[in-house]
Write an enzyme that holds these catalytic residues in place. Structure first.
Site, mmCIF file in Angstrom:
data_model
loop_
_atom_site.group_PDB
_atom_site.id
_atom_site.type_symbol
_atom_site.label_atom_id
_atom_site.label_comp_id
_atom_site.label_asym_id
_atom_site.label_seq_id
_atom_site.Cartn_x
_atom_site.Cartn_y
_atom_site.Cartn_z
ATOM 1 N N ASP A 35 15.141 -14.482 -23.666
ATOM 2 C CA ASP A 35 13.796 -13.900 -23.562
ATOM 3 C C ASP A 35 13.897 -12.563 -22.837
ATOM 4 O O ASP A 35 14.783 -12.361 -21.996
ATOM 5 C CB ASP A 35 12.858 -14.845 -22.797
ATOM 6 C CG ASP A 35 11.389 -14.589 -23.120
ATOM 7 O OD1 ASP A 35 10.801 -15.409 -23.841
ATOM 8 O OD2 ASP A 35 10.841 -13.557 -22.657
ATOM 9 N N ASP A 59 16.677 -8.596 -25.007
ATOM 10 C CA ASP A 59 15.687 -8.005 -25.903
ATOM 11 C C ASP A 59 16.261 -8.167 -27.310
ATOM 12 O O ASP A 59 17.244 -7.510 -27.670
ATOM 13 C CB ASP A 59 15.489 -6.530 -25.558
ATOM 14 C CG ASP A 59 14.563 -5.826 -26.549
ATOM 15 O OD1 ASP A 59 14.222 -6.419 -27.584
ATOM 16 O OD2 ASP A 59 14.192 -4.665 -26.276
ATOM 17 N N ASN A 86 12.148 -17.181 -32.573
ATOM 18 C CA ASN A 86 10.733 -17.379 -32.230
ATOM 19 C C ASN A 86 10.065 -16.150 -31.627
ATOM 20 O O ASN A 86 8.854 -15.969 -31.777
ATOM 21 C CB ASN A 86 10.616 -18.571 -31.260
ATOM 22 C CG ASN A 86 9.271 -18.635 -30.592
ATOM 23 O OD1 ASN A 86 8.284 -19.084 -31.173
ATOM 24 N ND2 ASN A 86 9.193 -18.143 -29.351
ATOM 25 N N TYR A 150 1.715 -6.850 -38.573
ATOM 26 C CA TYR A 150 2.179 -8.216 -38.288
ATOM 27 C C TYR A 150 2.369 -9.013 -39.583
ATOM 28 O O TYR A 150 3.384 -9.689 -39.763
ATOM 29 C CB TYR A 150 1.145 -8.883 -37.377
ATOM 30 C CG TYR A 150 1.497 -10.265 -36.896
ATOM 31 C CD1 TYR A 150 2.443 -10.456 -35.892
ATOM 32 C CD2 TYR A 150 0.855 -11.393 -37.423
ATOM 33 C CE1 TYR A 150 2.734 -11.738 -35.429
ATOM 34 C CE2 TYR A 150 1.148 -12.667 -36.962
ATOM 35 C CZ TYR A 150 2.092 -12.832 -35.960
ATOM 36 O OH TYR A 150 2.388 -14.099 -35.501
ATOM 37 N N LYS A 154 5.882 -10.658 -40.960
ATOM 38 C CA LYS A 154 6.084 -12.093 -41.187
ATOM 39 C C LYS A 154 6.375 -12.389 -42.659
ATOM 40 O O LYS A 154 7.112 -13.315 -42.981
ATOM 41 C CB LYS A 154 4.868 -12.880 -40.682
ATOM 42 C CG LYS A 154 4.668 -12.787 -39.167
ATOM 43 C CD LYS A 154 5.858 -13.337 -38.379
ATOM 44 C CE LYS A 154 5.578 -13.436 -36.884
ATOM 45 N NZ LYS A 154 6.691 -14.034 -36.135
HETATM 46 P P1 NAP Z 1 3.855 -15.517 -26.675
HETATM 47 O O1 NAP Z 1 3.072 -16.519 -25.928
HETATM 48 O O2 NAP Z 1 3.455 -14.085 -26.593
HETATM 49 O O3 NAP Z 1 5.405 -15.650 -26.234
HETATM 50 C C1 NAP Z 1 6.380 -14.838 -26.834
HETATM 51 C C2 NAP Z 1 7.626 -14.810 -25.952
HETATM 52 O O4 NAP Z 1 8.547 -13.902 -26.596
HETATM 53 C C3 NAP Z 1 7.347 -14.253 -24.565
HETATM 54 O O5 NAP Z 1 8.045 -14.998 -23.593
HETATM 55 C C4 NAP Z 1 7.870 -12.827 -24.652
HETATM 56 O O6 NAP Z 1 8.363 -12.312 -23.423
HETATM 57 C C5 NAP Z 1 9.030 -13.010 -25.619
HETATM 58 N N1 NAP Z 1 9.419 -11.719 -26.192
HETATM 59 C C6 NAP Z 1 8.603 -10.679 -26.528
HETATM 60 N N2 NAP Z 1 9.339 -9.643 -26.950
HETATM 61 C C7 NAP Z 1 10.644 -10.036 -26.873
HETATM 62 C C8 NAP Z 1 11.878 -9.402 -27.167
HETATM 63 N N3 NAP Z 1 11.937 -8.129 -27.615
HETATM 64 N N4 NAP Z 1 13.025 -10.091 -26.970
HETATM 65 C C9 NAP Z 1 12.996 -11.352 -26.490
HETATM 66 N N5 NAP Z 1 11.859 -12.003 -26.201
HETATM 67 C C10 NAP Z 1 10.688 -11.354 -26.392
HETATM 68 O O7 NAP Z 1 3.917 -15.874 -28.230
HETATM 69 P P2 NAP Z 1 3.605 -17.247 -29.000
HETATM 70 O O8 NAP Z 1 2.172 -17.301 -29.311
HETATM 71 O O9 NAP Z 1 4.275 -18.393 -28.319
HETATM 72 O O10 NAP Z 1 4.335 -16.922 -30.391
HETATM 73 C C11 NAP Z 1 5.678 -17.288 -30.657
HETATM 74 C C12 NAP Z 1 5.990 -16.993 -32.117
HETATM 75 O O11 NAP Z 1 5.073 -17.684 -32.957
HETATM 76 C C13 NAP Z 1 5.863 -15.513 -32.485
HETATM 77 O O12 NAP Z 1 6.871 -15.154 -33.407
HETATM 78 C C14 NAP Z 1 4.505 -15.422 -33.143
HETATM 79 O O13 NAP Z 1 4.419 -14.349 -34.042
HETATM 80 C C15 NAP Z 1 4.451 -16.774 -33.835
HETATM 81 N N6 NAP Z 1 3.089 -17.226 -34.136
HETATM 82 C C16 NAP Z 1 2.198 -17.489 -33.138
HETATM 83 C C17 NAP Z 1 0.916 -17.927 -33.471
HETATM 84 C C18 NAP Z 1 -0.122 -18.257 -32.430
HETATM 85 O O14 NAP Z 1 -1.260 -18.580 -32.817
HETATM 86 N N7 NAP Z 1 0.191 -18.202 -31.152
HETATM 87 C C19 NAP Z 1 0.549 -18.080 -34.808
HETATM 88 C C20 NAP Z 1 1.484 -17.790 -35.787
HETATM 89 C C21 NAP Z 1 2.757 -17.373 -35.443
HETATM 90 P P3 NAP Z 1 7.550 -11.154 -22.617
HETATM 91 O O15 NAP Z 1 6.705 -11.874 -21.646
HETATM 92 O O16 NAP Z 1 8.651 -10.336 -21.969
HETATM 93 O O17 NAP Z 1 6.758 -10.347 -23.620
#
Ligand code: NAP
Length: 246
Positions: A35, A59, A86, A150, A154
């Site tokens: 992360d 990253d 993820n 986005y 995806k």
């Molecule tokens: P989240 O709560 O924002 O968590 C994402 C994590 O990824 C955070 O810990 C973030 O760290 C880390 N991250 C961001 N940029 C990064 C990088 N360059 N390298 C390594 N780590 C990085 O997101 P989430 O909602 O759990 O989503 C996870 C996945 O599911 C994503 O791919 C998202 O597109 C997908 N998704 C989510 C939803 C939803 O409704 N939540 C729906 C469809 C798909 P930082 O704190 O440093 O930013």
């Protein structure tokens, strides 16, 4: 520990990634949590324990950092059984209000980053003749207003998943995508309450999903038993992708 399957989970510090890490750890995997949030490492280690998890500040959109991460995995474990891509971000806006940087930033992490990690893992899994790759896409690949960047990223992940499944099939490596819908995480909590309310109303289930809902689907596709499922996209979206009638 050496008998455990080694699972790399990106973006594992919180939200869906953390739930995936917990689910895989409960299914006899040792999780390498990667992360960009360095501050999350200590908390994850104390929650999971050093027998279940290691933390790698990475990253995933940075090629040199991805190569360094895989070198450490080679040194520490000598194998990688499961990869879950993820980490992902949103930078929403209608296209006429969207700065080019927000397009580039989202594509750079959500698509190019996934490709970089897949390339590093594919080389190793091919050599091992064993592996499971699960890429987290999104129901939004079907199209969402305000998400031209986005949705494109995806959709790219799903295309990448299908092409890589063709390349790795003969090496006992499956490659699948999971497409979550509206899931309750820090990412969706950024949305304005009235927007969130409308989105929930439009759900066939009238609810958001939880990170655990996604984690169960990922763990299924990551298990040794699902060898013969590859190139697929599994929706975890409360039926939203059905579309008709709404
Ligand atoms: P989240 O709560 O924002 O968590 C994402 C994590 O990824 C955070 O810990 C973030 O760290 C880390 N991250 C961001 N940029 C990064 C990088 N360059 N390298 C390594 N780590 C990085 O997101 P989430 O909602 O759990 O989503 C996870 C996945 O599911 C994503 O791919 C998202 O597109 C997908 N998704 C989510 C939803 C939803 O409704 N939540 C729906 C469809 C798909 P930082 O704190 O440093 O930013």
């Amino acid at each position: 520990m050496t008998e455990k399957r080694i699972a790399l989970v990106t973006g594992a510090a919180r939200g869906i990634g953390k739930a995936i890490a917990a689910q895989l750890a409960s299914e006899a995997c040792f999780v390498v949590a990667a992360d960009s949030d360095a501050g999350a490492g200590a908390a994850l280690l104390s929650e999971f324990g050093r027998d279940s998890l290691s933390f790698e500040k990475t990253d995933v959109s940075d090629e040199a950092q991805v190569e360094a991460l895989f070198s450490r995995i080679d040194q520490n474990f000598g194998k990688i059984d499961v990869l879950v891509n993820n980490a992902g971000i949103i930078r929403d806006n209608l296209i006429w209000n969207m700065p080019t940087e927000d397009f580039d930033h989202v594509l750079n992490l959500n698509l190019r980053g996934v490709w970089l990690i897949c390339r590093a893992a594919a080389e190793r899994m091919k050599r091992q003749n064993n592996g499971r790759i699960v890429n987290i896409a999104s129901r939004a690949w079907l199209g969402n207003r305000g998400q031209t960047n986005y949705s494109a990223s995806k959709a790219g992940v799903i295309g990448l998943t299908r092409a890589l499944a063709l390349e790795l099939g003969r090496y006992n490596v499956s490659v699948n995508a999971v497409a979550p819908g509206l899931i309750d995480t820090p990412m969706t909590r950024q949305l304005a309450p009235e927007v969130l309310e409308k989105l929930i109303e439009a759900q066939p289930t009238r609810t958001m999903g939880t990170p655990d809902d996604v984690a169960h689907a990922v763990a299924f596709l990551a298990s040794p038993e699902t060898r013969f499922i590859t190139g697929q996209t599994v929706y975890v979206d409360g039926g939203k992708s059905i579309g008709a009638g709404w």
